[in-house]
Scaffold this active site. Structure first.
Site, PDB file in Angstrom:
ATOM      1  N   GLY A 111     -20.842 -26.905 -15.584  1.00 49.53           N
ATOM      2  CA  GLY A 111     -22.093 -27.472 -15.080  1.00 49.53           C
ATOM      3  C   GLY A 111     -22.163 -27.667 -13.575  1.00 49.53           C
ATOM      4  N   GLY A 158     -23.262 -52.656  -7.580  1.00 50.59           N
ATOM      5  CA  GLY A 158     -22.575 -51.364  -7.618  1.00 50.59           C
ATOM      6  C   GLY A 158     -22.387 -50.789  -6.221  1.00 50.59           C
ATOM      7  CB  ILE A 188     -25.833 -46.722  -3.982  1.00 48.87           C
ATOM      8  CG1 ILE A 188     -24.951 -45.466  -3.980  1.00 48.87           C
ATOM      9  CG2 ILE A 188     -27.047 -46.526  -3.070  1.00 48.87           C
ATOM     10  CD1 ILE A 188     -25.540 -44.275  -4.675  1.00 48.87           C
ATOM     11  CB  SER A 233     -29.065 -37.912  -9.234  1.00 45.65           C
ATOM     12  OG  SER A 233     -28.098 -36.917  -9.089  1.00 45.65           O
ATOM     13  CE  LYS A 238     -29.495 -41.755 -12.140  1.00 44.08           C
ATOM     14  NZ  LYS A 238     -29.764 -43.155 -11.848  1.00 44.08           N
ATOM     15  CE1 TYR A 290     -26.189 -40.424 -13.667  1.00 46.53           C
ATOM     16  CE2 TYR A 290     -25.958 -38.175 -12.860  1.00 46.53           C
ATOM     17  CZ  TYR A 290     -26.229 -39.504 -12.636  1.00 46.53           C
ATOM     18  OH  TYR A 290     -26.553 -39.919 -11.370  1.00 46.53           O
TER      19      TYR A 290
HETATM   20  N1  UFG Z   1     -14.402 -31.785  -7.440  1.00 48.93           N
HETATM   21  C1  UFG Z   1     -13.114 -31.303  -7.475  1.00 48.93           C
HETATM   22  N2  UFG Z   1     -12.160 -32.124  -7.937  1.00 48.93           N
HETATM   23  C2  UFG Z   1     -12.393 -33.408  -8.363  1.00 48.93           C
HETATM   24  C3  UFG Z   1     -13.709 -33.888  -8.323  1.00 48.93           C
HETATM   25  C4  UFG Z   1     -14.691 -33.043  -7.863  1.00 48.93           C
HETATM   26  O1  UFG Z   1     -12.863 -30.164  -7.097  1.00 48.93           O
HETATM   27  O2  UFG Z   1     -11.458 -34.094  -8.782  1.00 48.93           O
HETATM   28  C5  UFG Z   1     -15.465 -30.917  -6.920  1.00 48.93           C
HETATM   29  C6  UFG Z   1     -16.583 -30.697  -7.906  1.00 48.93           C
HETATM   30  O3  UFG Z   1     -16.289 -29.631  -8.750  1.00 48.93           O
HETATM   31  C7  UFG Z   1     -17.752 -30.437  -6.958  1.00 48.93           C
HETATM   32  C8  UFG Z   1     -17.432 -31.278  -5.733  1.00 48.93           C
HETATM   33  O4  UFG Z   1     -16.057 -31.572  -5.816  1.00 48.93           O
HETATM   34  O5  UFG Z   1     -17.750 -29.113  -6.592  1.00 48.93           O
HETATM   35  C9  UFG Z   1     -18.185 -32.587  -5.702  1.00 48.93           C
HETATM   36  O6  UFG Z   1     -18.010 -33.224  -6.954  1.00 48.93           O
HETATM   37  P1  UFG Z   1     -18.456 -34.707  -7.243  1.00 48.93           P
HETATM   38  O7  UFG Z   1     -18.100 -35.012  -8.672  1.00 48.93           O
HETATM   39  O8  UFG Z   1     -17.955 -35.616  -6.198  1.00 48.93           O
HETATM   40  O9  UFG Z   1     -19.994 -34.618  -7.038  1.00 48.93           O
HETATM   41  P2  UFG Z   1     -21.080 -33.745  -7.832  1.00 48.93           P
HETATM   42  O10 UFG Z   1     -21.703 -32.859  -6.820  1.00 48.93           O
HETATM   43  O11 UFG Z   1     -20.584 -33.136  -9.065  1.00 48.93           O
HETATM   44  O12 UFG Z   1     -21.945 -34.960  -8.268  1.00 48.93           O
HETATM   45  C10 UFG Z   1     -23.215 -35.131  -7.872  1.00 48.93           C
HETATM   46  C11 UFG Z   1     -23.552 -36.637  -7.956  1.00 48.93           C
HETATM   47  C12 UFG Z   1     -23.648 -37.069  -9.393  1.00 48.93           C
HETATM   48  C13 UFG Z   1     -24.481 -36.083 -10.172  1.00 48.93           C
HETATM   49  C14 UFG Z   1     -23.920 -34.709 -10.070  1.00 48.93           C
HETATM   50  C15 UFG Z   1     -24.636 -33.718 -10.922  1.00 48.93           C
HETATM   51  O13 UFG Z   1     -22.571 -37.411  -7.289  1.00 48.93           O
HETATM   52  O14 UFG Z   1     -24.237 -38.327  -9.440  1.00 48.93           O
HETATM   53  O15 UFG Z   1     -23.982 -34.336  -8.721  1.00 48.93           O
HETATM   54  O16 UFG Z   1     -24.291 -32.428 -10.658  1.00 48.93           O
HETATM   55  F1  UFG Z   1     -24.520 -36.394 -11.455  1.00 48.93           F
END
Ligand code: UFG
Length: 344
Positions: free
Chosen positions: A293, A10, A12, A124, A152, A148
């Site tokens: 969330g 994968g 990472i 995570s 974890k 998810y």
């Molecule tokens: N975002 C957008 N548009 C997109 C995708 C994301 O605006 O198309 C925003 C999200 O709302 C967030 C930021 O970009 O504010 C980062 O989003 P990601 O989905 O890239 O990352 P997250 O912070 O949501 O994800 C991280 C980890 C996951 C974990 C998650 C839980 O990468 O593994 O936190 O909150 F599950």
């Protein structure tokens, strides 16, 4: 030293495999290729300049995992394998609980049978839920907002309980913040299946023209520009932390938990702006409502990893990190093969 990487093909896992090989370790990969392909293993071998013992298996299968441990003298295990799409986990919670928890429990059982007592778990920042204080250190309370995340959280708890019952076992829980970027060679990187869930691969897919535009989820958070703040960490820095964690356990140190982030936050708009600069592409972004969330701000305190593991992230510059992601995505717009469906 021989290290087993579950989910080692994968995103990472593959970067960690290369760093481990370059640090002189032999590696064994167990991966069902559900979110990867054989080409990744070939590229790991190319970058690590060694062959890899590869098993195309589901880590939930007891017999298959038993065979891996019977055929290899494993010193330590890094457990990456697991499903990781938040939205999918909300739609199919049972699939997530069954897959991610079965894999954790099966692995622990087989490890115990083979007297393998060193484990590193890919956890995570999601286990901090919506944090009350930032930067977040490892003492902050844990809670989750989606299935998810709970897998974890529960895997961590299962590991703590198994450690308490078996003092020989030592486990390092690594809590990642937002991993982005790709190997400097541009040969391996993130290859999400279908439409990406995470910000960075979404941005690069818009930049390469695979997707028309991206949604910016929420513009009314209590942050400098109203969009969410995240702590983006280069995947090779993350990989390095795994090498240090293996060393830490091999030196006989006790079980521990470490946050892994840069300690600096960027808003969604800042990331998009930086990506526009790096790629020279317009990257159309459309403001949408909040995604359920999403905490407003997630920034790590990684002082513990720095002090105890001696971890020093080398890539703090967002432009440089995004440039590495772009090098990979622009040279592999369809993933590892020219036709994504035939990636395997
Ligand atoms: N975002 C957008 N548009 C997109 C995708 C994301 O605006 O198309 C925003 C999200 O709302 C967030 C930021 O970009 O504010 C980062 O989003 P990601 O989905 O890239 O990352 P997250 O912070 O949501 O994800 C991280 C980890 C996951 C974990 C998650 C839980 O990468 O593994 O936190 O909150 F599950």
């Amino acid at each position: 030293m021989k290290v087993l990487l579950t989910g080692g093909a994968g995103y990472i896992g593959s970067h960690t495999a290369v760093e481990l090989m370059n640090a002189g370790c032999d590696i064994v990969i167990a991966d069902d290729l559900s979110n990867s392909c054989r080409e990744v293993v070939k590229r790991i071998e190319e970058l690590g300049k060694k062959t890899v013992r590869f098993y195309e298996i589901d880590v939930c299968g007891e017999d298959a995992l038993e065979q891996v441990f019977s055929e290899n003298d494993i010193d330590a295990v890094i457990h990456f394998a697991g499903k990781k799409a938040v939205g999918e986990s909300v739609a199919k919670p049972l699939m997530y609980y069954k897959n991610n928890l079965d894999a954790t429990m099966n692995l622990l059982e087989v490890m115990q049978r083979h007297d393998v007592d060193k484990l590193i778990f890919s956890s995570s920042a999601t286990v901090y839920g919506v944090p009350k204080v930032v930067p977040i250190d490892e003492k902050q309370p844990t809670w989750c907002t989606n299935p998810y995340g709970w897998t974890k959280y529960m895997s961590e708890q299962i590991m703590r309980d198994v450690c308490a019952a078996n003092p020989k076992l030592s486990i390092v829980l690594l809590r990642y913040f937002n991993p982005i970027g790709a190997h400097e060679s541009g040969l391996i990187g993130e290859k999400p299946n279908g439409i990406p869930n995470n910000l960075m691969p979404y941005i690069t897919q818009v930049a390469v023209g695979k997707l028309k535009e991206l949604g910016v989820f929420g513009n009314d958070y209590d942050t400098p520009d109203g969009t969410c703040v995240r702590d983006y960490i280069h995947v090779t820095d993350l990989a390095q932390a795994h090498i240090l964690a293996v060393k830490y356990l091999m030196e006989g140190n006790e079980s521990n938990i470490f946050n892994l982030g840069n300690g600096v936050g960027f808003t969604v708009k800042e990331v998009i702006e930086t990506a526009r600069k790096v790629t020279g592409k317009p990257i159309k972004a459309v403001e949408e409502g909040r995604r359920a969330g999403d905490p407003a701000v997630l920034i790590a305190s990684s002082e513990k990893a720095k002090n105890i593991l001696g971890w020093k992230p080398e890539h703090a510059d967002l432009e440089e990190i995004i440039a590495s992601a772009w090098k990979w995505h622009s040279s592999h717009p369809q993933g590892y093969c020219s036709v994504q469906k035939e990636d395997k």
